[in-house]
Design an enzyme around this catalytic site. Structure first.
Site, PDB file in Angstrom:
ATOM      1  N   HIS A 139       0.815  -1.218   0.000  1.00 33.48           N
ATOM      2  CA  HIS A 139       0.000   0.000   0.000  1.00 33.48           C
ATOM      3  C   HIS A 139       0.848   1.268   0.000  1.00 33.48           C
ATOM      4  O   HIS A 139       0.387   2.305  -0.480  1.00 33.48           O
ATOM      5  CB  HIS A 139      -0.937   0.020   1.216  1.00 33.48           C
ATOM      6  CG  HIS A 139      -2.161  -0.823   1.049  1.00 33.48           C
ATOM      7  ND1 HIS A 139      -3.394  -0.307   0.741  1.00 33.48           N
ATOM      8  CD2 HIS A 139      -2.338  -2.157   1.131  1.00 33.48           C
ATOM      9  CE1 HIS A 139      -4.286  -1.286   0.653  1.00 33.48           C
ATOM     10  NE2 HIS A 139      -3.656  -2.419   0.890  1.00 33.48           N
ATOM     11  N   HIS A 271      -3.742 -10.094   7.176  1.00 37.19           N
ATOM     12  CA  HIS A 271      -4.381  -9.388   8.284  1.00 37.19           C
ATOM     13  C   HIS A 271      -4.860 -10.307   9.402  1.00 37.19           C
ATOM     14  O   HIS A 271      -5.219  -9.820  10.470  1.00 37.19           O
ATOM     15  CB  HIS A 271      -5.559  -8.562   7.762  1.00 37.19           C
ATOM     16  CG  HIS A 271      -5.142  -7.324   7.037  1.00 37.19           C
ATOM     17  ND1 HIS A 271      -5.965  -6.222   6.904  1.00 37.19           N
ATOM     18  CD2 HIS A 271      -3.992  -6.981   6.411  1.00 37.19           C
ATOM     19  CE1 HIS A 271      -5.337  -5.281   6.224  1.00 37.19           C
ATOM     20  NE2 HIS A 271      -4.138  -5.720   5.906  1.00 37.19           N
TER      21      HIS A 271
END
Length: 697
Positions: A139, A271
């Site tokens: 990201h 995650h």
């Protein structure tokens, strides 16, 4: 396929000595700036990041390690940058002495001709009490082609002295361009630290495309520099930020393929918080893997509902132990699923009408809300300051496939309209329920033009070969896959489909607003050049009016150059046909992206790094002889990849690079001797000798 993980036996058996024990707080995927415009969830990410910094200060750790995706956007907003820099300045600056000594900062990466030291706590102009080391993720990876090359938000924090950004893979010292670097593979250098008798080597590998990582690992082209002397005394930590869950044959990294020289792998990007953020040994290997998971839920997938943790890592000598710490500021998230057919047939619930179905589902949602509130109250019980209860995240997955008696699906309502009754009760009223149906197993014979085949995607995710990962993959459907399905249904005559897929992925996942424009500009420029090599507009006649063959050739050339899976050999042959002026005008997003979008030749060699000796030691550091060990082993795969490049033997040797003096945390500045980095190979008569890299102070 992931190996089975066993219970972690990691403990420090010797008597703990504070002077020789390194304490580290591990965290990853903070995603600062996620949903920052949401009036309810806008400050969730920065609040949790502040809690992580407070935990580091409270536990008196020596440093904080972040395994990527500190920011959610590739170009974070000014609000996100301000909040992050304010939090870092508040919790990391101060007069607290830093007890870890820097031995070598070669792993920091690009020096950029800066005058400040390699790590921030050795800078005489600032007082750093809590060092933070971080790699980049997918990201917040480097982008751009400016005067300073590809940059990311971590470069800004590093230049401001707030963090130590490392793990960025750059061109080898002897490589003049990207193509030459591709022949040499990936070179990973460590940051060498020491506290008392405990020696720590930090290896960082910021996110690169999984296909590239898979290729380099399989062909044993990842070269890890290791200390020349006392190699067995260094505790080696490797930080990676890649897919761990399979998304395809080459879109994930097998966690059993790292070399046994690694002691601990810190895995970012995924995650799911596995084993409460405590390391677990890999079956059949000598290293352990810890996956802390994200500190904030950025989706409503089932894995995000696992309680969020960070880990307190203690290292003494070659032993380590980990203590999980539950994050208390995270918004509660409860995930559940219900099958209407089972509720109707087994539990005898009347679901004959839409109204009755809605009533049943609303009762389920209220139960989940009560459970989330109860978990919050239990977690914060006994606190002096009563933390206001946060609205929970609720996700109810509903299978509305028809039962055998009715022979048709149940009647359901609009999900957004369904959530209107829970606006003041949950944080996500617009997407509380997720309706799904079981795949009937029928496959379309042909994809309808202008429409992606979503059923085929579901069928692939339910395949038995994926070892039951279908449910996880359905919640992680990548935009690039949908774009690929859509473009396959088209008949593009000019633009390459693979390159379009990549550009859309850059735009959606990384917020690169110029990705599509750059592709159009560069692809069309390249295709005009290729057509100009064979087409002569001066010729007349029907046989010269049809340019279909030339267009097809130009499109294939652009596909190989800008597409995700271009062949290295084909790309090299086509680039040889272009003149230097035309090639100089073609822009590249970044070194990492351009290196990942082409095939690589196979190289050979192993790497070693030598730490500098302390000043009192009179004996000079000696260079390594013979072969160096590698931290990675090649993947055993009997299948031959279609993108295998011709084998090429490469040898290189790096000359010594002197380390300038730096300030000690407790006393006056000490002189540090030379840090010797060397790549040893089978052929000692290599002519590709790189120049020494010196970091200015």
């Amino acid at each position: 396929m992931q190996p089975d993980l066993e219970a972690p036996p990691s403990t420090i058996t010797q008597d703990k000595d504070e002077d020789n024990c390194i304490k580290i707080l591990l965290a990853t995927d903070n995603h600062i700036g996620y949903a920052e415009t949401d009036p309810v969830r806008g400050t969730d990410s920065i609040n949790t990041f502040r809690e992580i910094l407070q935990l580091a200060v409270a536990n008196d750790v020596d440093m904080v390690l972040l395994a990527g995706d500190l920011f959610h956007e590739n170009r974070p907003s000014r609000t996100a940058l301000f909040q992050t820099m304010s939090a870092l300045r508040e919790h990391t600056m101060g007069s607290r002495p830093v007890s870890i000594e820097l031995i070598s900062d070669e792993g920091i990466g690009i020096a950029r001709n800066a005058t400040w030291p390699g790590v921030n706590y050795e800078d005489e102009n600032i007082n750093v009490g809590l060092p933070i080391f971080s790699i980049h993720g997918n990201h917040d990876d480097p982008q751009g082609t400016g005067a300073e090359g590809a940059l990311c938000a971590l470069d800004l924090l590093s230049a401001s002295g707030l963090i130590n950004y490392f793990g960025r893979l750059e061109l080898p010292a002897n490589a003049l361009d990207t193509d030459e670097a591709l022949e040499s593979g990936l070179q990973v250098k460590p940051v060498l630290l020491q506290k008392g008798t405990t020696k720590l080597a930090l290896y960082g590998m910021g996110n690169i495309r999984d296909e590239r990582f898979h290729y380099e690992m399989k062909h044993n082209r990842i070269k890890m520099f290791r200390p020349v002397e006392d190699q067995d005394e260094w505790f080696n930590i490797l930080l990676v930020h890649q897919n761990r869950v399979p998304h395809g044959p080459k879109n994930y990294i097998n966690d059993s393929q790292f070399g046994d020289e690694v002691d601990l792998v810190v895995w970012g990007h995924e995650h799911d918080c596995i084993n409460k953020s405590v390391a677990a040994p890999v079956t059949g290997r000598n290293y352990s893997i810890v996956q802390p998971g994200s500190s904030i839920a950025t989706s409503l997938a089932k894995g995000e509902s696992i309680p969020k943790h960070v880990a307190l890592l203690k290292i003494q000598g070659k032993e380590f132990e980990m203590d999980p710490i539950r994050l208390r500021s995270v918004r509660p998230f409860v995930w559940d699923e219900v099958v209407l057919a089972e509720a109707s047939e087994v539990d005898n619930v009347d679901l004959s009408t839409k109204i009755k179905v809605n009533k049943f589902l609303k009762e389920k949602v209220n139960e989940l809300i009560d459970r989330a509130n109860a978990e919050w109250d239990e977690l914060h019980e006994g606190e002096d300051d009563e933390t206001p209860r946060l609205l929970p995240l609720i996700r109810l997955r509903v299978d509305w496939s028809g039962n055998s008696s009715a022979g048709k699906p149940f009647e359901i309502s609009n999900p957004q309209r369904f959530g209107q009754d829970f606006i003041d009760k949950v944080a996500n009223p617009r997407d509380i329920v997720q309706f799904s149906r079981k795949n009937a197993g029928t496959r379309k014979s042909k994809v309808t033009i202008d429409q992606p085949d979503l059923d085929d995607r579901a069928g692939l995710m339910d395949d038995d070969d994926m070892d039951g990962l279908g449910d996880q993959l359905k919640q992680k459907v990548q935009v690039s896959t949908l774009v690929h399905q859509f473009l396959e249904a088209q008949n593009l005559g000019v633009l390459p489909e693979r390159a379009m897929e990549r550009a859309v992925e850059e735009f959606v996942e990384k917020g690169d607003k110029d990705a599509l424009a750059n592709l159009l500009k560069n692809a069309l420029k390249h295709e005009r050049f290729v057509i100009g090599q064979t087409y002569d507009p001066a010729k007349e006649g029907p046989e010269y009016d049809d340019m279909e063959a030339e267009m097809e050739q130009a499109k294939k050339s652009a596909e190989a150059k800008f597409g995700v899976k271009g062949k290295g050999k084909q790309r090299a042959e086509e680039e040889e046909e272009e003149d230097d002026d035309d090639e100089a005008n073609l822009s590249v997003d970044s070194m990492a992206e351009s290196m990942s979008s082409t095939g690589m030749g196979k190289g050979k060699g192993k790497a070693k790094a030598a730490p500098t000796k302390k000043a009192p030691v009179k004996k000079a550091t000696s260079t390594a002889k013979g072969k160096g060990k590698q931290l990675f082993e090649s993947e055993q795969d009997s299948e031959e990849d279609s993108d295998d490049a011709p084998k090429k033997k490469s040898t290189s040797k790096a000359a010594p690079a002197k380390k300038p003096p730096a300030r000690s945390a407790a006393t006056a500045a000490k002189k540090k001797q030379e840090a010797v980095l060397e790549i040893s190979s089978d052929d000692s008569s290599s002519s590709d000798e790189p120049q020494p890299r010196k970091r200015k102070r």
